[in-house]
Design a protein around this motif. Structure first.
Motif, PDB file in Angstrom:
ATOM      1  N   ALA A 185      34.386  24.479  47.461  1.00 49.37           N
ATOM      2  CA  ALA A 185      35.818  24.773  47.563  1.00 49.37           C
ATOM      3  C   ALA A 185      36.584  23.461  47.674  1.00 49.37           C
ATOM      4  O   ALA A 185      36.144  22.526  48.348  1.00 49.37           O
ATOM      5  N   ARG A 212      38.030  27.176  43.946  1.00 56.20           N
ATOM      6  CA  ARG A 212      36.776  27.719  44.473  1.00 56.20           C
ATOM      7  C   ARG A 212      36.365  28.911  43.608  1.00 56.20           C
ATOM      8  O   ARG A 212      37.202  29.563  42.986  1.00 56.20           O
ATOM      9  N   LYS A 213      35.042  29.122  43.573  1.00 59.80           N
ATOM     10  CA  LYS A 213      34.498  30.209  42.779  1.00 59.80           C
ATOM     11  C   LYS A 213      34.118  31.360  43.678  1.00 59.80           C
ATOM     12  O   LYS A 213      33.415  31.193  44.669  1.00 59.80           O
ATOM     13  N   THR A 214      34.605  32.560  43.350  1.00 60.09           N
ATOM     14  CA  THR A 214      34.282  33.759  44.120  1.00 60.09           C
ATOM     15  C   THR A 214      33.683  34.803  43.182  1.00 60.09           C
ATOM     16  O   THR A 214      33.584  34.599  41.969  1.00 60.09           O
ATOM     17  N   LYS A 215      33.299  35.919  43.746  1.00 59.99           N
ATOM     18  CA  LYS A 215      32.747  37.007  42.930  1.00 59.99           C
ATOM     19  C   LYS A 215      33.770  37.529  41.931  1.00 59.99           C
ATOM     20  O   LYS A 215      33.425  38.095  40.899  1.00 59.99           O
ATOM     21  N   GLU A 271      39.380  30.755  41.683  1.00 62.86           N
ATOM     22  CA  GLU A 271      40.667  30.775  42.385  1.00 62.86           C
ATOM     23  C   GLU A 271      41.157  29.345  42.589  1.00 62.86           C
ATOM     24  O   GLU A 271      40.356  28.406  42.671  1.00 62.86           O
ATOM     25  N   TYR A 286      44.133  30.641  48.751  1.00 66.17           N
ATOM     26  CA  TYR A 286      43.624  30.672  47.385  1.00 66.17           C
ATOM     27  C   TYR A 286      44.137  31.904  46.661  1.00 66.17           C
ATOM     28  O   TYR A 286      44.204  33.001  47.235  1.00 66.17           O
TER      29      TYR A 286
END
Length: 802
Positions: free
Chosen positions: A291, A295-298, A302, A311
């Motif tokens: 992050a 940042r990478k989320t499911k 974002e 975010y």
């Protein structure tokens, strides 16, 4: 200049940079010892050992072959300082603390060999201040050496002398870094953050400030400041995440502490942006903490929204109007951006104006000449052009006037006017800072030519900045004597000894026209030349057969038309292998599919370290059809003849598996382990030395009485060998690692490399196996799933999994 032989290198500090510098030394076959502090528990060299083990896990890999991490020797300062006496180069790469570095110098100084060079890898600390910790007899062999992260992939190395550094030391280190490490060397002055980080980080701060001023989101800014602007595809904020926000803050801090409003009129712009302070406080340091600005989320990627301190979904793109503007010629482009009413256009003009202003004001203090600034920004920050190049291309005095008007209007980051040399004198008269005679040195008030070190004679066509090249002889596309040229290729020579064949098609794909031209070039080389080199200048070597050119023939005439094209290609590549002169393939970048097959049939291969070689036909639902599988069987039989056993399978397994998985070597070193390069092929660290080495190899082979290999039958593994290979595929299919169609394709491959329905040990020739290749190729091309893969690749450039 006396020859500087580097038999062994010591790297001090097993942190991120130190360990990866050691890894790159292993890549170029230089023995290296990696030092760190003694561990408090267990083996005293445990810190260095852990760093070495961790190299195998990193992506992208700092090593050409991950297993070769074990070639790095681990050491500690308590037990092993005596090892320094055997090292010709000592690179200190511990944390960016002046006091820590100076303490270490006191400890190691008695053990550094009298002839050795000692260099500090620092991103911005004063080299002169560091040198004060060294005894007098070491100071003349001490300098700064700034590798960019990651060291394997980033081309830039900055060398920073002190007043005491002997010129010969810089020349020796530049020679080593260029030809042995494959780097582009820029000599910097001992000023805070040197050249690339000084200009590049000031540019990042300018971009962050102007984005905030114009109210642009991070994803829009990255879209505007990436490839569209001729810069690294990661743009600005993604680049900051990759670098690490803590690292970026440290570099900014160096500018804050070592500069002042009295020494730098841009000093006010060096304040750490509030958003970076906030993210660091939250532990969001960028990619390494998963992050940062992003940042990478499911749910997807974002971006951080500073207004709401949270975010939010990312993916916003710039306005297409500016995409079109950025495709205009440089002069028109800058005029349109400056006159733009939209925030995105005004933002782009502002950051470009600031970069021109900053580079011109600081040139005198940070660099020997403008060329070094532009090359530093290319090699260190991934720009297609440095600031001076773009300025010059757009019209020197016209742009200078626009920039100065903005300075006078209070729109710039500093009120300091552009230097007088911008408007009057040699630069104004020449229309820019780069000329065939050299590039402008603001400190010396003259155009300075490139350094004339012997190592640069190995770069026949070195990378040049805009305006530097004075004639067509300096461009490989027009250099030498052209024998024949078409839209598909150029056949030419530099010395009337070696013929050079260069492919000109998009991505250097092998079209029917390329095949026809290559056949003619080969005949000409056999008649009038000593040898031939296949080299196409810019990467890639070749992405393979031109499928798009084949599909109309398939649509009109069916599989037989493809069979005929494949047969022509097979016979052409056999002609390359059995030519009466040596044919050397010089590869940089990708050599895939048919490009790989062409390379495999050359008498020798010379490969740049960053070459990506493989038989990838599985991705389009086909088998290698131009001798790739035949070569697997041919090489297996060749190696097996020196074995005491009769089993061919151990010698087939590696090549078959690589083709069945469409494995691509991620370096020239890995391609050797996969069998795409042979043990006696040559790997070249510097891409601009590739042609020189290839020509040298070709001449040496010719002058040593080279003869083509004799045509003779060789044994194959037969139906029993194919059955064994297919059994491994069943396990992969049942485990879900391959699809049914993958299984079908790989089964065809197994049949070809084993010689089809014959007994083990049956003697066959290449033409026999190539006929099996063509049959498998034409059997597969009519399959619906293969056609889905081909169409998917042609439309998206990505393989279809079906």
């Amino acid at each position: 200049m006396s020859r500087f032989v580097v038999k062994k290198v010591a790297v001090l500090g097993a942190g991120v940079m130190g360990a990866q510098i050691a890894a790159h030394l292993v890549n170029v076959r230089v023995p290296v010892v990696l030092f760190d502090l003694s561990a408090k528990e267990g083996t005293k060299s445990a810190i260095a050992q852990k760093a070495i083990a961790n190299l195998k896990k990193l992506k992208p890999s700092p090593l050409g072959v991950s297993a070769e991490a074990d070639l790095i020797a681990a050491a500690n300062y308590e037990e092993h300082l005596e090892l320094l006496k055997d090292c010709d180069l000592v690179i200190e790469a511990i944390a960016e603390r002046m006091d820590w570095k100076r303490d270490l110098y006191h400890k190691i100084a008695p053990f550094v060999a009298p002839h050795a060079i000692l260099a500090s890898n620092t991103s911005g600390l004063s080299i002169t201040a560091l040198s004060q910790a060294l005894p007098e007899q070491l100071r003349h062999r001490f300098c700064g050496i700034h590798f960019f992260n990651p060291p394997r992939y980033m081309q830039l190395v900055e060398l920073i002398p002190t007043a005491a550094t002997e010129p010969q030391v810089l020349d020796q280190l530049e020679t080593f870094a260029t030809t042995q490490l494959g780097k582009g060397v820029v000599r910097a002055k001992d000023t805070p953050n040197f050249v690339a980080n000084r200009v590049g980080v000031a540019g990042m701060l300018s971009t962050i400030a102007e984005a905030d001023r114009f109210g642009l989101t991070y994803d829009v800014v990255d879209d505007l400041t990436g490839k569209k602007l001729g810069r690294a595809s990661s743009g600005t904020f993604r680049t900051a995440d990759v670098v690490g926000l803590d690292t970026l803050a440290h570099v900014i801090g160096t500018m804050q502490t070592q500069l002042s409003a009295q020494t730098d009129s841009f000093y006010a712009s060096y304040a750490t942006p509030a958003v970076i302070t906030k993210l660091i406080a939250d532990g969001a340091l960028g990619q390494k903490t998963k992050a940062g600005f992003y940042r990478k989320t499911k749910l997807g990627i974002e971006r951080f929204d500073p207004e709401h301190q949270a975010y939010v979904p990312s993916g916003e793109k710039c306005n297409d109007v500016y995409t079109r503007m950025l495709k205009k010629p440089a002069g028109e482009r800058l005029q349109l951006l400056r006159g733009s009413e939209g925030a995105q256009g005004q933002f782009l003009w502002a950051i470009l104006r600031n970069s021109f202003h900053y580079a011109a004001v600081h040139l005198k203090d940070i660099a020997d000449n403008a060329r070094d600034v532009d090359l530093a920004m290319r090699w260190g920050f991934g720009m297609q052009q440095g600031p001076f190049e773009l300025w010059q291309e757009a019209g020197w005095l016209q742009v200078a006037k626009m920039v100065q008007e903005d300075i006078d209007a209070g729109k710039a980051l500093s009120t300091e006017p552009l230097p007088q040399w911008v408007f009057e004198g040699p630069v104004a008269d020449a229309g820019g800072v780069h000329t065939p005679q050299g590039s402008w040195s603001a400190a010396e008030n003259r155009f300075v030519p490139r350094r004339d070190l012997p190592v640069y004679a190995r770069q026949i066509f070195p990378e040049r900045v805009l305006g530097e090249a004075g004639d067509a002889a300096q461009d490989w596309r027009t250099a030498g004597r052209t024998l024949t040229e078409s839209k598909a290729s150029r056949t030419w020579t530099l010395d009337d000894q070696v013929l050079v064949f260069s492919i000109k098609t998009k991505m250097h794909a092998i079209s029917p026209d390329v095949m026809e031209d290559l056949q003619a070039a080969l005949a000409l080389a056999e008649k009038d030349f000593d040898a031939m080199v296949v080299w196409s200048g810019d990467a890639p070597f070749s992405v393979g057969a031109d499928l798009q050119a084949m599909m109309p023939a398939f649509a009109l005439q069916g599989p037989m038309a493809i069979d005929q094209i494949e047969q022509v290609m097979q016979q052409l590549f056999l002609a390359v292998r059995y030519a009466q002169i040596p044919v050397v393939g010089a590869v940089h970048g990708m050599a895939l599919g048919g490009g790989c097959e062409l390379l495999l049939h050359c008498a020798r291969r010379v490969a740049h370290m960053e070459s990506y070689i493989g038989l990838v036909e599985m991705g389009v639902g086909l088998v290698p059809g131009a001798g790739g599988l035949t070569n697997v069987a041919y090489q297996a039989a060749r190696h097996a003849q020196y074995s005491t056993g009769n089993d061919l399978l151990p010698f087939l397994a590696n090549g078959f598996t690589a083709a069945a998985k469409a494995t691509v070597g991620t370096s020239a070193l890995e391609s050797q382990t996969l069998g795409y390069l042979q043990a006696d092929d040559v790997i070249v660290p510097h891409r601009d030395e590739l042609l020189f080495v290839a020509l040298t190899q070709a001449k040496a082979m010719a002058q040593s009485g080279w003869r083509p290999p004799q045509r003779k039958p060789f044994p194959v593994a037969g139906r029993s060998g194919a059955a064994t290979l297919r059994s491994t595929l069943v396990n992969m299919r049942e485990g879900g690692f391959i699809t049914e169609h993958d299984m079908l394709i790989a089964s065809h491959m197994a049949d070809v490399v084993c010689g089809g329905d014959v007994d083990a040990g049956t003697l066959v020739n290449e033409e026999y196996l190539m006929a099996l290749e063509r049959k498998a190729f034409t059997d597969l091309i009519v399959k619906e799933k293969t056609q889905e893969r081909i169409l998917g690749m042609l439309s998206t450039g990505k393989p279809v999994r079906n």
